[in-house]
Design a protein around this motif. Structure first.
Motif, PDB file in Angstrom:
ATOM      1  N   UNK A 117      -8.868 -19.978   6.186  1.00  0.00           N
ATOM      2  CA  UNK A 117      -8.026 -18.900   5.679  1.00  0.00           C
ATOM      3  C   UNK A 117      -8.871 -17.632   5.576  1.00  0.00           C
ATOM      4  N   UNK A 118      -8.288 -16.485   5.928  1.00  0.00           N
ATOM      5  CA  UNK A 118      -8.950 -15.190   5.784  1.00  0.00           C
ATOM      6  C   UNK A 118      -8.161 -14.328   4.811  1.00  0.00           C
ATOM      7  N   UNK A 119      -8.883 -13.563   3.991  1.00  0.00           N
ATOM      8  CA  UNK A 119      -8.241 -12.733   2.972  1.00  0.00           C
ATOM      9  C   UNK A 119      -8.887 -11.349   2.930  1.00  0.00           C
ATOM     10  N   UNK A 120      -8.129 -10.388   2.395  1.00  0.00           N
ATOM     11  CA  UNK A 120      -8.655  -9.049   2.180  1.00  0.00           C
ATOM     12  C   UNK A 120      -8.074  -8.445   0.915  1.00  0.00           C
ATOM     13  N   UNK A 121      -8.813  -7.519   0.312  1.00  0.00           N
ATOM     14  CA  UNK A 121      -8.321  -6.779  -0.856  1.00  0.00           C
ATOM     15  C   UNK A 121      -9.080  -5.465  -0.935  1.00  0.00           C
ATOM     16  N   UNK A 122      -8.616  -4.572  -1.800  1.00  0.00           N
ATOM     17  CA  UNK A 122      -9.296  -3.294  -1.992  1.00  0.00           C
ATOM     18  C   UNK A 122      -9.213  -2.878  -3.449  1.00  0.00           C
ATOM     19  N   UNK A 123     -10.133  -1.977  -3.832  1.00  0.00           N
ATOM     20  CA  UNK A 123     -10.202  -1.525  -5.226  1.00  0.00           C
ATOM     21  C   UNK A 123     -10.554  -0.046  -5.258  1.00  0.00           C
ATOM     22  N   UNK A 124      -9.746   0.760  -5.934  1.00  0.00           N
ATOM     23  CA  UNK A 124     -10.062   2.169  -6.126  1.00  0.00           C
ATOM     24  C   UNK A 124     -11.171   2.339  -7.137  1.00  0.00           C
ATOM     25  N   UNK A 125     -12.024   3.346  -6.930  1.00  0.00           N
ATOM     26  CA  UNK A 125     -13.146   3.561  -7.836  1.00  0.00           C
ATOM     27  C   UNK A 125     -12.814   4.513  -8.971  1.00  0.00           C
ATOM     28  N   UNK A 126     -11.747   5.285  -8.829  1.00  0.00           N
ATOM     29  CA  UNK A 126     -11.349   6.224  -9.883  1.00  0.00           C
ATOM     30  C   UNK A 126      -9.831   6.179 -10.028  1.00  0.00           C
ATOM     31  N   UNK A 127      -9.378   6.407 -11.247  1.00  0.00           N
ATOM     32  CA  UNK A 127      -7.929   6.463 -11.459  1.00  0.00           C
ATOM     33  C   UNK A 127      -7.373   7.716 -10.800  1.00  0.00           C
ATOM     34  N   UNK A 128      -6.121   7.663 -10.382  1.00  0.00           N
ATOM     35  CA  UNK A 128      -5.486   8.790  -9.729  1.00  0.00           C
ATOM     36  C   UNK A 128      -3.996   8.729 -10.013  1.00  0.00           C
ATOM     37  N   UNK A 129      -3.349   9.871  -9.938  1.00  0.00           N
ATOM     38  CA  UNK A 129      -1.909   9.926 -10.151  1.00  0.00           C
ATOM     39  C   UNK A 129      -1.131   9.640  -8.866  1.00  0.00           C
ATOM     40  N   UNK A 130      -1.836   9.486  -7.751  1.00  0.00           N
ATOM     41  CA  UNK A 130      -1.160   9.234  -6.483  1.00  0.00           C
ATOM     42  C   UNK A 130      -0.454   7.885  -6.523  1.00  0.00           C
ATOM     43  N   UNK A 131       0.676   7.799  -5.831  1.00  0.00           N
ATOM     44  CA  UNK A 131       1.418   6.541  -5.769  1.00  0.00           C
ATOM     45  C   UNK A 131       0.580   5.486  -5.052  1.00  0.00           C
ATOM     46  N   UNK A 132       0.832   4.224  -5.382  1.00  0.00           N
ATOM     47  CA  UNK A 132       0.072   3.153  -4.753  1.00  0.00           C
ATOM     48  C   UNK A 132       0.276   3.127  -3.239  1.00  0.00           C
ATOM     49  N   UNK A 133       1.483   3.479  -2.768  1.00  0.00           N
ATOM     50  CA  UNK A 133       1.745   3.454  -1.331  1.00  0.00           C
ATOM     51  C   UNK A 133       0.900   4.484  -0.579  1.00  0.00           C
TER      52      UNK A 133
END
Length: 328
Positions: free
Chosen positions: A122-138
């Protein structure tokens, strides 16, 4: 019981599978989305799945191209690979790196694994923002195109350095991450195996490195909560660390003395870990023919040598740093 042999793939591509090996691939494109808060990984997304239908030792490779066209200036992207017996224990190896807005970055993972019956990868991926932002998740999503490949069988005599090895019921790591200090020669992920003099092998070395431009990112599961980048070794600056990596194979006499030491041809590389990149997975590889010295026995050791040529010390993360030796 699953036996796993693993390594990291960064910007250096892996060699092709042997012509006699059966090879199957699963190609996927997906979006990776961080969570709304900073420093919290987003949902894990499956990037591939392949069944293994016969006993033997196999090679599995996950290679990914991560493209960051999001609103974030930088995100941490992670990929991981898990291979297992259908009824056996699981183990996972992966890597992460800072990916910048407008950039496409290559990363991935490789695993040698053995099954007694049948299993799956199985292969997986994920990501993490380093700073909070008001931008929408999309508008903060990053795109990944991933290829999961399983090939084999390969030589059952393949060996690797230990990783993710638990030595008691509390599941404490038997190995620890360490510092590669400037100008020193650090033996990373050393393994021991047996090989005849004059024989040939495919050797891979894979490291996950963090430059000590701050204490951030210098602790992991093996450091008991301690940061390895302490104030005494931290050096601030955008230049970061210049690191040389290469594979070394050493043969010994039957009495245990050093017989021959060989730098694996084509394995030497230099990488700059800038302050902005901060973390970097690096893969090196090469084919070697052992010297046919009549004084040598069959005992062989191989390791990935890490040397910091310039800049601050570098953390060599034990969980994601391995060396593998595959007879050919």
């Amino acid at each position: 019981m699953l036996g796993l042999l693993a390594g990291l793939l960064a910007v250096v591509p892996w060699g092709a599978a042997p012509a006699s090996a059966a090879t199957r691939s699963d190609v996927t494109s997906a979006w990776l989305t961080p969570r709304a808060g900073a420093n919290e990984a987003g949902p894990r997304v499956r990037l591939g799945y392949l069944k293994v239908q016969a006993p033997g030792t196999y090679s599995a490779t996950l290679s990914a191209q991560v493209t960051d066209n999001s609103r974030d200036a930088v995100q941490i992207a992670s990929v991981s690979l898990l291979c297992k017996e259908n009824s056996g224990d699981e183990d996972r190896i992966g890597t992460s790196a800072n990916v910048f807005r407008g950039e496409t970055f290559a990363m991935g993972t490789r695993v040698y694994f053995s099954v007694k019956d049948h299993g799956a990868c199985f292969a997986y991926g994920s990501t993490m923002g380093l700073k909070t932002t008001s931008a929408s998740l999309s508008s903060r999503r990053v795109r990944v195109r991933a290829t999961l490949t399983v090939s084999g069988p390969v030589s059952s005599a393949t060996r690797e350095s230990k990783r993710f090895v638990y030595d008691d019921a509390s599941r404490a790591y038997s190995g620890r991450s360490s510092l590669a200090k400037p100008h020193a020669f650090t033996h990373a992920a050393e393994l021991q195996t047996a090989a005849r003099r004059g024989s040939k092998a495919y050797v891979t070395g894979n490291t996950y490195l963090t430059t000590c431009i701050s204490d951030g990112g210098s602790r992991d599961q093996t450091t008991n909560g301690r940061y390895l980048c302490t104030p005494g070794v931290i050096k601030h600056g955008e230049a970061g660390s210049l690191v040389r990596l290469r594979l070394v194979v050493r043969q010994y006499t039957p009495g245990g003395s050093v017989c021959e030491t060989t730098i694996v041809p084509g394995s030497t590389t230099q990488k700059r870990i800038s302050a902005r990149r901060h973390h970097l997975p690096v893969a090196v590889k090469g084919a070697v023919t052992l010297p046919d010295n009549s004084r040598c026995g069959t005992k062989v050791r191989a390791w990935t040598e890490v040397q910091v040529l310039d800049g601050p010390a570098v953390v060599v993360h034990f969980p994601n740093t391995v060396t593998a030796y595959r007879p050919t």
